[in-house]
Design an enzyme around this catalytic site. Structure first.
Site, PDB file in Angstrom:
ATOM      1  N   GLU A 493      -4.931   2.076 -12.744  1.00 34.64           N
ATOM      2  CA  GLU A 493      -4.109   0.880 -12.505  1.00 34.64           C
ATOM      3  C   GLU A 493      -4.731  -0.312 -13.223  1.00 34.64           C
ATOM      4  O   GLU A 493      -5.956  -0.443 -13.236  1.00 34.64           O
ATOM      5  CB  GLU A 493      -4.020   0.604 -10.999  1.00 34.64           C
ATOM      6  CG  GLU A 493      -3.254   1.704 -10.278  1.00 34.64           C
ATOM      7  CD  GLU A 493      -3.223   1.540  -8.753  1.00 34.64           C
ATOM      8  OE1 GLU A 493      -3.661   0.493  -8.246  1.00 34.64           O
ATOM      9  OE2 GLU A 493      -2.741   2.471  -8.085  1.00 34.64           O
ATOM     10  N   HIS A 516       1.513  -1.135  -7.031  1.00 31.98           N
ATOM     11  CA  HIS A 516       0.654  -0.996  -5.832  1.00 31.98           C
ATOM     12  C   HIS A 516       0.913  -2.104  -4.810  1.00 31.98           C
ATOM     13  O   HIS A 516       0.003  -2.822  -4.392  1.00 31.98           O
ATOM     14  CB  HIS A 516      -0.826  -0.968  -6.221  1.00 31.98           C
ATOM     15  CG  HIS A 516      -1.672  -0.247  -5.213  1.00 31.98           C
ATOM     16  ND1 HIS A 516      -2.774   0.493  -5.546  1.00 31.98           N
ATOM     17  CD2 HIS A 516      -1.556  -0.119  -3.858  1.00 31.98           C
ATOM     18  CE1 HIS A 516      -3.305   1.021  -4.453  1.00 31.98           C
ATOM     19  NE2 HIS A 516      -2.578   0.659  -3.412  1.00 31.98           N
TER      20      HIS A 516
HETATM   21  P1  NAI Z   1      -4.340   8.063   7.551  1.00 30.70           P
HETATM   22  O1  NAI Z   1      -5.756   8.335   7.317  1.00 30.70           O
HETATM   23  O2  NAI Z   1      -3.898   7.548   8.867  1.00 30.70           O
HETATM   24  O3  NAI Z   1      -3.491   9.384   7.261  1.00 30.70           O
HETATM   25  C1  NAI Z   1      -3.782  10.300   6.254  1.00 30.70           C
HETATM   26  C2  NAI Z   1      -3.387  11.657   6.763  1.00 30.70           C
HETATM   27  O4  NAI Z   1      -3.409  12.569   5.674  1.00 30.70           O
HETATM   28  C3  NAI Z   1      -4.342  12.215   7.811  1.00 30.70           C
HETATM   29  O5  NAI Z   1      -3.628  12.647   8.930  1.00 30.70           O
HETATM   30  C4  NAI Z   1      -5.039  13.378   7.087  1.00 30.70           C
HETATM   31  O6  NAI Z   1      -5.393  14.422   7.961  1.00 30.70           O
HETATM   32  C5  NAI Z   1      -3.958  13.778   6.134  1.00 30.70           C
HETATM   33  N1  NAI Z   1      -4.420  14.513   4.960  1.00 30.70           N
HETATM   34  C6  NAI Z   1      -5.488  14.274   4.175  1.00 30.70           C
HETATM   35  N2  NAI Z   1      -5.551  15.148   3.160  1.00 30.70           N
HETATM   36  C7  NAI Z   1      -4.484  15.968   3.293  1.00 30.70           C
HETATM   37  C8  NAI Z   1      -3.984  17.048   2.556  1.00 30.70           C
HETATM   38  N3  NAI Z   1      -4.606  17.466   1.473  1.00 30.70           N
HETATM   39  N4  NAI Z   1      -2.879  17.637   2.999  1.00 30.70           N
HETATM   40  C9  NAI Z   1      -2.240  17.235   4.109  1.00 30.70           C
HETATM   41  N5  NAI Z   1      -2.652  16.203   4.855  1.00 30.70           N
HETATM   42  C10 NAI Z   1      -3.762  15.572   4.446  1.00 30.70           C
HETATM   43  O7  NAI Z   1      -3.876   7.085   6.392  1.00 30.70           O
HETATM   44  P2  NAI Z   1      -2.619   6.089   6.377  1.00 30.70           P
HETATM   45  O8  NAI Z   1      -2.982   4.783   6.943  1.00 30.70           O
HETATM   46  O9  NAI Z   1      -1.434   6.790   6.906  1.00 30.70           O
HETATM   47  O10 NAI Z   1      -2.447   5.894   4.806  1.00 30.70           O
HETATM   48  C11 NAI Z   1      -2.004   6.963   3.992  1.00 30.70           C
HETATM   49  C12 NAI Z   1      -2.251   6.670   2.540  1.00 30.70           C
HETATM   50  O11 NAI Z   1      -1.492   5.536   2.138  1.00 30.70           O
HETATM   51  C13 NAI Z   1      -3.694   6.350   2.215  1.00 30.70           C
HETATM   52  O12 NAI Z   1      -4.081   7.046   1.065  1.00 30.70           O
HETATM   53  C14 NAI Z   1      -3.673   4.878   1.937  1.00 30.70           C
HETATM   54  O13 NAI Z   1      -4.680   4.512   1.027  1.00 30.70           O
HETATM   55  C15 NAI Z   1      -2.301   4.692   1.340  1.00 30.70           C
HETATM   56  N6  NAI Z   1      -1.786   3.306   1.439  1.00 30.70           N
HETATM   57  C16 NAI Z   1      -1.134   2.791   0.356  1.00 30.70           C
HETATM   58  C17 NAI Z   1      -0.641   1.518   0.389  1.00 30.70           C
HETATM   59  C18 NAI Z   1       0.092   0.957  -0.771  1.00 30.70           C
HETATM   60  O14 NAI Z   1       0.074  -0.250  -0.959  1.00 30.70           O
HETATM   61  N7  NAI Z   1       0.722   1.744  -1.557  1.00 30.70           N
HETATM   62  C19 NAI Z   1      -0.816   0.662   1.563  1.00 30.70           C
HETATM   63  C20 NAI Z   1      -1.409   1.339   2.687  1.00 30.70           C
HETATM   64  C21 NAI Z   1      -1.891   2.608   2.593  1.00 30.70           C
END
Ligand code: NAI
Length: 633
Positions: A493, A516
């Site tokens: 990015e 992003h």
């Molecule tokens: P979280 O940690 O609550 O949830 C992630 C989930 O993915 C967990 O339940 C974990 O067990 C699961 N997981 C991890 N690897 C996996 C795999 N290979 N297969 C299946 N499940 C898997 O995180 P949250 O808060 O829900 O955020 C999710 C993603 O969104 C993060 O990567 C975060 O950085 C991203 N994000 C992006 C934003 C944006 O501006 N685009 C803003 C906020 C979050």
């Protein structure tokens, strides 16, 4: 009063010191209610007050002018008193015990008026006979028409004249915000003058003052007097970087901390220099908090990461130094989910293409390739904070939800669990990725995965850029396997808004590209600025580490009538036993004890009876492997 030479007297000013406001200005605000020129007159009054406080102009003349301008009546005074009781300075309120205990030696010396000072200060145990202030004169209708001009406090240098008359024997401390308070010291009638700055800061006074008290706590702390909190809050310095929402600054200031704001980020060397005296460091994703930075930060208590990720912080080094890190894991969840929902609809309806055509003057009215989302199958990969909320919203809009997560997750609503990623990919019409950024998730979606998806699938990634093989995605779009896609995150990015966005997805049909900003909304920024400071303030006030990223999470009951000892140590066997041996040796009554460990450290919190031998603290601090020890009361 039975005074000896070692007696300490505390001369305290009332307006803007004991209370947050100026009594006469408040009175005018009440008495001028309904007056057309109210604001103009209030400004005139404030101007006269400030001139007097800065030592400019005749005080006596100013007082006369203000009383005339106010047009007040006796009946306004009870309203004023109620108001002032609610506007007692925060640190005065906190330290009620000091005022009660030292009542015999506390003198309120003010050029305000007894009529409103006495009812406010006597509630704090201060004696009426120790209030030295002016008194009003009324006409037969109760209108305030003047004041007792023979009172020394109605005259220029009145406080000096009064102090001379009082002939106090002992040490005299003066605490006030105004120039007339400083003049007592200047006249040789006080040993120390403290400029009190919790409510107002007056340059003319600050220039002269040898001591500054940003709060009453600080005054008590400096003079070794009994205080209610363990440490003056103004000594907690907060460094806020990277344009964090001003709500965070407000919360820290309300708590009484000293806050410095720098809107840009800082590089390692700048940060090493800046962080030397910082107690709380607030950053977003750009600032790298390395081990070197942490080694320079000798006073650091906590780091607030005003974002989701904490990769920019060396968490292990932080815990080794006893620095707790807090982030905002949920604050922008809703924002991401709303964008995903919107994108699913836009992509299912092929709106991007239609909109682009319209901008080029093409009217292409047709229902071809446009679908409702109702009844379609949504596959959520990663059922965490975001994945689960998306599940609820998508279902509410009539989608059939499937999810896959590597750990067992409670299914919400009617969502159906898939046992493998492959099972999910084969089943659904729309795929949305919400996994975290762990290294093993690199390229978790490749050509092999696109091949097993349904033809014409919609593919959305608002999680992390590196989880998708971007060339494979571009290929799948070109081949028509993927009918529409949205990407908010990319393997590479641009570092800033000036750098060009270079990516193979550019120019592909029915693809929404966003920089992003999935979680970037005003609401999310505010939520983050609310969440993180509150966690840090709670940690400082109670020791609660709930939701800390690097400390063992302990959620504690409120501290009631006890002292709390917090002991952070390397996670080696036997520390709890050593702590308790020390308590036993000193016959300390333990009211509650909580222990939690993580791989690196153990955190023991012990609430004890208030009476204990102070040696115990040194012994606890000296237990081998101790990282940090703190007491709270
Ligand atoms: P979280 O940690 O609550 O949830 C992630 C989930 O993915 C967990 O339940 C974990 O067990 C699961 N997981 C991890 N690897 C996996 C795999 N290979 N297969 C299946 N499940 C898997 O995180 P949250 O808060 O829900 O955020 C999710 C993603 O969104 C993060 O990567 C975060 O950085 C991203 N994000 C992006 C934003 C944006 O501006 N685009 C803003 C906020 C979050």
């Amino acid at each position: 009063m039975l005074a000896t030479d070692t007696t300490k007297y505390f001369i305290i000013d009332f307006d803007s010191t004991f209370t947050k406001v100026e009594g006469l200005e408040e009175l005018a605000d009440i008495s001028l209610e309904g007056n057309e020129d109210k604001n103009k007159i209030l400004n005139q009054i404030a101007e006269i007050t400030n001139r007097g406080m800065e030592g400019k102009g005749s005080f006596a003349e100013g007082l006369k002018a203000r009383v005339q301008l106010m047009q007040a009546n006796k009946k306004h005074l009870s309203i004023l008193v109620d108001r002032l009781k609610n506007k007692v300075t925060n640190s005065v309120k906190r330290n009620r015990k000091f005022f009660e205990e030292y009542a015999d030696y506390i003198l309120i010396v003010s050029s305000g008026f007894k009529e409103f000072i006495v009812p406010v200060v006597t509630e704090y145990g201060i004696k009426e006979k120790n209030v030295y202030a002016n008194t009003f004169i009324y006409d037969e209708k109760g209108n305030i028409v003047g004041f007792d001009e023979n009172n020394p406090l109605a005259k220029d240098k009145g406080k000096i004249e009064l102090l001379r008359k009082l002939e106090l024997q002992g040490e005299v401390y003066v605490i006030g915000d105004g120039y007339t308070d400083y003049e007592i010291k200047e006249a040789g009638l006080a040993d120390k003058f403290y400029a009190f700055t919790e409510n107002v800061q007056r340059d003319a006074v600050l220039k002269k003052a040898e001591f500054i008290a940003p709060s009453f706590d600080e005054f008590l702390y400096q003079n070794n007097l009994p205080m209610v909190i363990s440490y003056p809050k103004n000594r907690i310095s907060v460094l806020v970087l990277e344009n964090i929402h001003p709500h965070a600054v407000k919360l820290f200031k309300n708590e009484g901390y000293s806050v410095e704001v720098i809107n840009s980020g800082l590089d390692e060397d700048e940060l090493c220099e800046k962080v030397k005296n910082t107690s709380i460091l607030c950053i977003r994703s750009k600032t790298q908090v390395t081990e070197k930075v942490l080694n320079h930060a000798q006073r650091l208590i906590a780091i607030g990461a005003f974002c989701i990720g904490t990769n920019q912080i060396d968490l292990k080094a932080a815990v080794k130094k006893g620095v707790a890190v807090f982030n905002a894991p949920y604050s922008n969840t809703r924002s991401v989910v709303e964008l995903v929902m919107g994108e699913i609809i836009m992509l299912m309806r092929n709106i991007i293409e239609k909109s682009n055509k319209m901008h080029n003057g093409i009217w292409d009215k047709s229902a071809k390739n446009s679908y409702e989302i109702r009844g379609k199958k949504l596959g959520i990969v990663g059922y965490g904070n975001i994945g689960t909320q998306l599940s609820v919203l998508a279902e509410a809009m009539g989608m059939e939800v499937y999810y896959y997560d590597i750990v067992e997750k409670l299914q919400l609503g009617n969502a159906k669990k898939c046992h493998t990623l492959e099972e999910l990919l084969q089943k659904v019409d729309v795929i949305s990725l919400h996994v975290d950024g762990r290294p093993s998730n690199k390229n978790m979606i490749t050509t092999r995965h696109f091949d097993m998806m349904k033809d014409g699938v919609i593919f959305i990634n608002l999680s992390r850029g590196h989880v998708v093989d971007i060339d494979a995605l571009a290929q799948a779009i070109k081949s028509g396997k993927v009918r529409g896609a949205a990407a908010d995150v990319f393997p590479y990015e641009p570092k800033n808004n000036q750098e060009e966005f270079v990516n193979v997805l550019r120019g592909l049909p029915n693809v929404i590209l966003t920089p992003h900003i999935g979680g970037s909304t005003e609401e999310a920024q505010y939520n983050i600025a609310d969440f993180v400071p509150n966690r840090i303030i709670e940690y400082i006030n109670t020791g609660n580490t709930f939701q800390s990223v690097n400390f063992p999470n302990i959620q504690l009951p409120e501290l009631v009538n006890a002292h709390r000892f917090m002991h952070l140590h390397e996670n080696v066997p036997g520390i709890l036993a050593q702590i308790n041996q020390i308590f036993a040796k000193h016959h300390i009554n333990i009211l509650g004890q909580y222990l939690k460990t993580n791989e690196q450290v153990g955190y023991v919190i012990t609430d004890v009876d208030k009476k204990y031998d102070k040696d115990v603290i040194n012994e606890l601090k000296n237990i081998p492997h101790t990282i940090k020890f703190r007491t709270l009361y």
